[in-house]
Design a protein around this motif. Structure first.
Motif, mmCIF file in Angstrom:
data_model
loop_
_atom_site.group_PDB
_atom_site.id
_atom_site.type_symbol
_atom_site.label_atom_id
_atom_site.label_comp_id
_atom_site.label_asym_id
_atom_site.label_seq_id
_atom_site.Cartn_x
_atom_site.Cartn_y
_atom_site.Cartn_z
ATOM 1 N N ALA B 58 5.989 35.652 16.362
ATOM 2 C CA ALA B 58 6.055 34.853 17.430
ATOM 3 C C ALA B 58 6.316 33.410 16.619
ATOM 4 C CB ALA B 58 3.867 34.487 17.545
ATOM 5 N N ALA B 59 6.062 33.291 15.160
ATOM 6 C CA ALA B 59 6.547 31.845 13.807
ATOM 7 C C ALA B 59 7.905 31.912 14.468
ATOM 8 C CB ALA B 59 5.823 32.598 12.823
ATOM 9 N N ASP B 60 8.624 33.091 14.269
ATOM 10 C CA ASP B 60 9.994 33.535 14.550
ATOM 11 C C ASP B 60 10.130 32.590 15.946
ATOM 12 O OD1 ASP B 60 13.177 33.697 15.155
ATOM 13 O OD2 ASP B 60 12.949 36.009 14.230
ATOM 14 N N GLY B 61 10.397 33.034 17.077
ATOM 15 C CA GLY B 61 10.540 32.619 18.477
ATOM 16 C C GLY B 61 10.451 31.311 18.516
ATOM 17 N N TRP B 62 8.558 30.013 17.971
ATOM 18 C CA TRP B 62 8.372 28.671 18.009
ATOM 19 C C TRP B 62 9.641 28.329 17.850
ATOM 20 C CZ3 TRP B 62 7.543 24.625 14.995
ATOM 21 C CH2 TRP B 62 6.579 23.832 15.850
ATOM 22 N N ALA B 63 9.946 29.473 16.345
ATOM 23 C CA ALA B 63 10.731 27.826 15.474
ATOM 24 C C ALA B 63 12.203 28.313 16.085
ATOM 25 C CB ALA B 63 10.767 28.491 13.689
ATOM 26 N N ARG B 64 12.250 28.926 16.441
ATOM 27 C CA ARG B 64 13.859 29.176 16.772
ATOM 28 C C ARG B 64 14.271 28.208 18.199
ATOM 29 N NH1 ARG B 64 16.481 36.363 17.763
ATOM 30 N NH2 ARG B 64 14.888 36.324 16.086
ATOM 31 N N GLY B 394 10.519 41.313 20.275
ATOM 32 C CA GLY B 394 10.334 41.326 21.670
ATOM 33 C C GLY B 394 9.054 41.024 21.812
ATOM 34 N N PRO B 395 7.688 40.945 22.236
ATOM 35 C CA PRO B 395 6.924 40.855 22.323
ATOM 36 C C PRO B 395 6.281 39.870 21.667
ATOM 37 C CG PRO B 395 6.126 43.071 22.389
ATOM 38 C CD PRO B 395 7.749 42.757 21.946
ATOM 39 N N PRO B 396 6.540 39.235 20.637
ATOM 40 C CA PRO B 396 5.336 38.076 19.796
ATOM 41 C C PRO B 396 6.696 36.942 19.726
ATOM 42 C CG PRO B 396 5.867 39.980 18.375
ATOM 43 C CD PRO B 396 6.731 40.372 19.557
ATOM 44 N N LEU B 397 8.572 37.315 19.781
ATOM 45 C CA LEU B 397 9.010 36.284 19.994
ATOM 46 C C LEU B 397 8.760 35.960 21.367
ATOM 47 C CD1 LEU B 397 11.820 35.565 18.052
ATOM 48 C CD2 LEU B 397 13.138 37.220 19.369
ATOM 49 N N ALA B 398 8.632 36.129 21.776
ATOM 50 C CA ALA B 398 8.265 36.183 23.785
ATOM 51 C C ALA B 398 7.142 34.881 23.332
ATOM 52 C CB ALA B 398 8.055 37.301 25.005
ATOM 53 N N LEU B 399 5.958 35.234 23.025
ATOM 54 C CA LEU B 399 4.534 34.474 22.478
ATOM 55 C C LEU B 399 4.824 33.418 21.818
ATOM 56 C CD1 LEU B 399 1.706 34.224 22.497
ATOM 57 C CD2 LEU B 399 1.919 35.761 20.263
ATOM 58 N N GLY B 400 5.479 33.645 21.339
ATOM 59 C CA GLY B 400 6.436 31.956 20.297
ATOM 60 C C GLY B 400 6.865 30.921 21.467
ATOM 61 N N ALA B 401 7.595 31.770 22.222
ATOM 62 C CA ALA B 401 8.476 30.905 22.789
ATOM 63 C C ALA B 401 8.549 30.103 23.687
ATOM 64 C CB ALA B 401 10.451 31.482 23.189
ATOM 65 N N ALA B 402 6.957 30.902 24.036
ATOM 66 C CA ALA B 402 6.540 30.990 25.470
ATOM 67 C C ALA B 402 5.266 29.548 24.750
ATOM 68 C CB ALA B 402 5.407 31.409 26.328
ATOM 69 N N VAL B 403 4.616 29.607 23.397
ATOM 70 C CA VAL B 403 4.371 28.194 23.093
ATOM 71 C C VAL B 403 4.808 26.883 22.735
ATOM 72 C CG1 VAL B 403 2.369 27.480 21.174
ATOM 73 C CG2 VAL B 403 1.804 30.234 21.943
ATOM 74 N N ALA B 404 5.883 27.445 22.337
ATOM 75 C CA ALA B 404 6.955 26.531 22.185
ATOM 76 C C ALA B 404 7.184 25.795 22.872
ATOM 77 C CB ALA B 404 8.455 26.488 21.459
ATOM 78 N N CYS B 405 7.584 26.106 24.667
ATOM 79 C CA CYS B 405 7.980 25.315 25.890
ATOM 80 C C CYS B 405 7.222 25.811 26.850
ATOM 81 C CB CYS B 405 9.396 26.406 25.678
ATOM 82 S SG CYS B 405 10.513 26.143 24.829
ATOM 83 N N ARG B 406 6.209 25.084 27.059
ATOM 84 C CA ARG B 406 5.044 25.782 28.152
ATOM 85 C C ARG B 406 5.623 25.829 29.706
ATOM 86 N NH1 ARG B 406 0.773 27.879 27.578
ATOM 87 N NH2 ARG B 406 0.121 28.153 24.701
ATOM 88 N N HIS B 407 6.753 24.756 29.526
ATOM 89 C CA HIS B 407 7.048 24.601 31.235
ATOM 90 C C HIS B 407 8.907 25.360 31.182
ATOM 91 C CE1 HIS B 407 4.390 22.146 31.403
ATOM 92 N NE2 HIS B 407 4.750 20.542 30.288
ATOM 93 N N ARG B 408 8.853 26.149 30.615
ATOM 94 C CA ARG B 408 9.668 27.009 30.958
ATOM 95 C C ARG B 408 9.592 28.627 30.976
ATOM 96 N NH1 ARG B 408 14.250 25.788 26.284
ATOM 97 N NH2 ARG B 408 15.327 27.249 27.988
ATOM 98 N N LYS B 409 9.603 29.910 31.851
ATOM 99 C CA LYS B 409 9.676 31.025 32.226
ATOM 100 C C LYS B 409 10.376 31.657 30.952
ATOM 101 C CE LYS B 409 8.059 32.693 34.798
ATOM 102 N NZ LYS B 409 6.162 33.175 34.910
#
Lengths: 518, 518
Positions: B58-64, B394-409
């Motif tokens: 998730a940290a990876d997804g958020w930072a990407r 995949g599922p963690p990366l998606a979690l991190g990206a979603a936390v980073a970008c609240r208004h995107r799907k």
């Protein structure tokens, strides 16, 4: 035959010849020749695990029960990394395990491909022995060395890294098996000194662990304690204890620092037998790490690596304790409780119904605090515990124990937070029809951390801190999770429901799960 | 204020001041002061993960997505070990991450307590920077150094080990933030040499990756390719690509070795721009590791650590490509398929419905083979991929990206075997109401390994080998698994059902899961 055999097949045949006849696997591309070799070799049982932490924890459980090394098959550095936490537990349990870790072909490593990593560096912190295979003709001998290393007392982790070309190149047949060095016999000076200390009676504590807590050795230790009046105690957690009715009812050192210090406060001498000078699990502000009083003398009869049975026999001879009959636990079935499902009620149900020859895998520090004492007079059973503090060992350990002991019932008493780490073990339990009854203590929190937050002096935690310790929002539905992996189960909320579910669950031939909301 | 602050609080405040304002946590006892400090500091978002591999992924997804380091909070060596596989992926993706790993108090380490391990040794293989804090007054400065290390181009993993006494002792306030060194400007010689190579037209391949595949830089690269006639191509997998309608339709090097070699066969020169000389994922018997023909010249315009934007601009200037309008993808919604749910039909549904601004997290090598091409003309989106080959991202990366970008799907296209590694991510998605639609490709096998078993020349696999590659017996029930973690979902078996479910799932405000039986 040997000239038709590739390196992978020579390695698999060497493992089987060396008594390593189970492999908990999660293979990838670089391990495909090893997988193909498994087809061609009789006698290796293979269990697929959907996460490597399951494979390593299962190997630990299998080896604790068979007293032979189990093997794992892991996919390069990341596959090994996923297995490290339970290898940490196995290391602290001194369990013999042979890891086979796939690696790129020797010629491919220089290109720093995506899956390239420092596998030896990852393996070293948890392994007693690490080697990277050099070529396909020596890989079987490497495997034999790995088995010998894993078996070297007190038992340890051997990690053999298998570059793909050492698997697919021409092998050299089954390698001869070097004998691990024999266990050290304790010298007479240690026998005499500890005999003198124990002869002082109740001011001395006979602190017994590892091999000394199997039925036969523990009976000798208890006879010595009875003869001398010394106190007998076990460590807070031990890899495997034989206990229950007809065996020595060994108490253990409590986990909380203050309780442990109180138990040890009036001890003048501690005699260690397969156990170590007791230390706190964590350091806390203003509390010592060593649990014994600084004035207490600590002496060693035998370490976990020594020949404990021999040491105990000679000590008993010297103390003329050989004819003494130790006090053994009677069979006393606790009455079945009714009403609220408290930890005490749960423990009573377990103690009442536990079948003879059961293997209990306990990973429930807070809910299970009293289970150990409550089952002292239950039917005779084995008790396996987490010894390295890395949570997520229970379901894999239960899987491995069940694969090792097909005709015994495994009962996994399992904290919810810990179970989530290696929840994938349920699937392998379903596939292998493992005879495991899992009880999840669903308290929906890392309950121990709520205590620990207070222990470290962090008073009045706020919303954000409490959120980090709570498993609520959403509540985990353990019956759904189990069904998702092919394991049937039910949820209970009272002692009465739990008693029925536990009795029924024991009758299942394969895996079953009870979510006990507590 | 600083003299009322303990080390943990000074560290948390320093992280927030340094722009590290998210923490994916799985804490234990040794981290309780850090957890308590999170309560007292505004501005740090905390996300509890039930397994550390979820936290690091998730940290990876958020930072990407944010291009700032995320932090994790992990529990001693085993907690870090559980996070290493996704840290491996993050390392290969060059993602900036600051790990805070709890450790025993300095004075406790000598006693080799159950949870003691070589944390630095475990951290080093996946970290660009490792440090163990010495005392509570310097721990904030250590945190500042960790942030600077993580941000140092091209971005990397910084692991700060936090002995408990450095957290609970007196802190020294927020530490000043050292500036990471600026990205290197490419020298004029490299610009001139690569310009000359590209000017040769289609015999030259312009191979672009990392920062060069964001919308703006990629448009410059495409203009250069159009002006010179050189071919433009991306690596097999890239951490994050901006693509879809209105952007450059970048093709990528195929994964299978023979296909990749065919693509590169007639290339005389490869010009690297944020990408590396292409190599095979694995080594295979009789196949080369380097994918380019040995006679091909490889030259570097800029590495991932260089100032890619500047290099591309200067190169475009030199080649007079600044005025050239690159060919951009049109918006072409694929027609909705009916009938069998083939990978092609699934890809058409995704391409048809993908909403503008979606973040696609793709971890589906076999089923998803064509998804990349099919979505080239979908609505504009980000595409995140596994770059280190360690499955379960995949599922963690998606979690991190979603936390980073609240208004995107976020749309996670996910292989079933890989998803099982970090299935616990669904629970954190439920708790954070993460805007993630997960599609599980339920083919009930490690499908890629069936191909790889053939690739390595292991023909006619038997029962035992096939069992190691199959996820059947029992079938995983993904809808039950998701419900068990508080995520709603449904199962589909036809293209028509999938089209409806995918459209509906996109409308959910929180997480939703589709099990696509394929």
């Amino acid at each position: 035959m040997s000239d038709q055999m590739n390196g992978a097949e020579s390695l698999v045949r060497t493992l089987v010849a060396g008594g390593v006849d189970v492999c908990f696997t999660n293979p990838g591309t670089s391990e495909m020749h090893f997988v193909a070799a498994l087809d061609r070799v009789e006698g290796m049982e293979c269990v697929l695990c959907l996460f490597e932490g399951v494979a390593t924890g299962a190997a630990d459980g299998w080896a604790r029960m068979t007293e032979r090394p189990a093997s794992t098959l892991l996919h390069l550095g990341p596959g090994l990394a996923n297995g490290l936490a339970n290898l940490h537990n196995a290391k602290k349990a001194m369990t013999p395990i042979v890891n086979v870790v796939g690696e790129h072909t020797t010629t491919h490593l220089q290109y720093d491909a995506p899956l390239t990593s420092d596998i030896e560096g990852l393996a070293r912190p948890m392994s007693a022995w690490v080697r990277t295979g050099r070529d396909s003709r020596s890989i079987a001998a490497d495997g034999a060395d790995a088995i010998a290393a894993a078996k070297t007392a007190p038992g340890g982790i051997a990690t053999l890294i298998l570059p793909a070309d050492t698997a697919w190149g021409e092998g050299s047949g089954v390698a001869p098996m070097p004998l691990p060095p024999p266990r050290t016999k304790v010298d007479d000076v240690a026998i005499a000194a500890t005999a003198a200390a124990l002869a002082k009676g109740k001011e001395t504590l006979f602190f017994v662990g590892t091999g000394a807590v199997r039925e036969k050795s523990l009976a000798v230790a208890a006879a010595i304690a009875k003869k001398t009046g010394a106190r007998l105690l076990g460590p807070t957690s031990v890899a495997r204890t034989e206990r229950g009715a007809g065996r020595v009812p060994l108490l253990r050192l409590p986990y909380p620092v203050d309780f442990a210090r109180a138990v040890l406060a009036d001890v003048k001498t501690i005699v260690l037998c397969g156990a170590r000078d007791p230390v706190a699990f964590f350091g806390y502000p203003g509390k010592p790490s060593r649990l014994a009083d600084p004035a207490t003398t600590v002496m060693t009869l035998a370490t976990a690596a020594d020949d404990l049975e021999d040491a105990l026999t000679r000590l008993a001879d010297r103390l003329k304790a050989q004819g003494v009959a130790p006090d053994l636990a009677p069979l006393q079935r606790a009455p079945l409780p009714t009403g609220a499902l408290t930890p005490e009620a749960a423990g009573a149900v377990i103690a009442h119904h536990l079948p003879e020859g059961a293997i209990v895998v306990s990973e429930s520090i807070t809910t299970g605090r009293n289970f150990h004492a409550l089952t002292l007079t239950a039917a005779p059973h084995d008790w396996l515990e987490i010894t390295g503090g890395s949570i997520g060992i229970g379901p894999p350990l239960a899987l491995g124990a069940a694969v090792a002991c097909r005709h015994r019932k495994v009962v996994n008493l399992q904290a919810d937070g810990s179970a989530m780490y290696t929840v994938q073990a349920l699937w392998s339990q379903a596939r292998t029809r493992a005879n495991v009854l899992t009880v999840i203590w669903s308290n929906r929190s890392y309950a121990i951390l709520k205590m620990e937050l207070a222990n470290v002096g962090a008073a009045n935690p706020g919303r954000k801190a409490l959120d980090m310790l709570s498993l609520a929002d959403p509540d985990l539905d353990w019956v759904a999770l189990a069904r998702g992996m092919g394991v049937d189960g039910r949820r209970v909320t009272t002692a009465d429901e739990f008693a029925v579910a536990f009795r029924d669950g024991l009758k299942e031939a394969g895996p079953y799960l009870i979510e006990a909301v507590i």
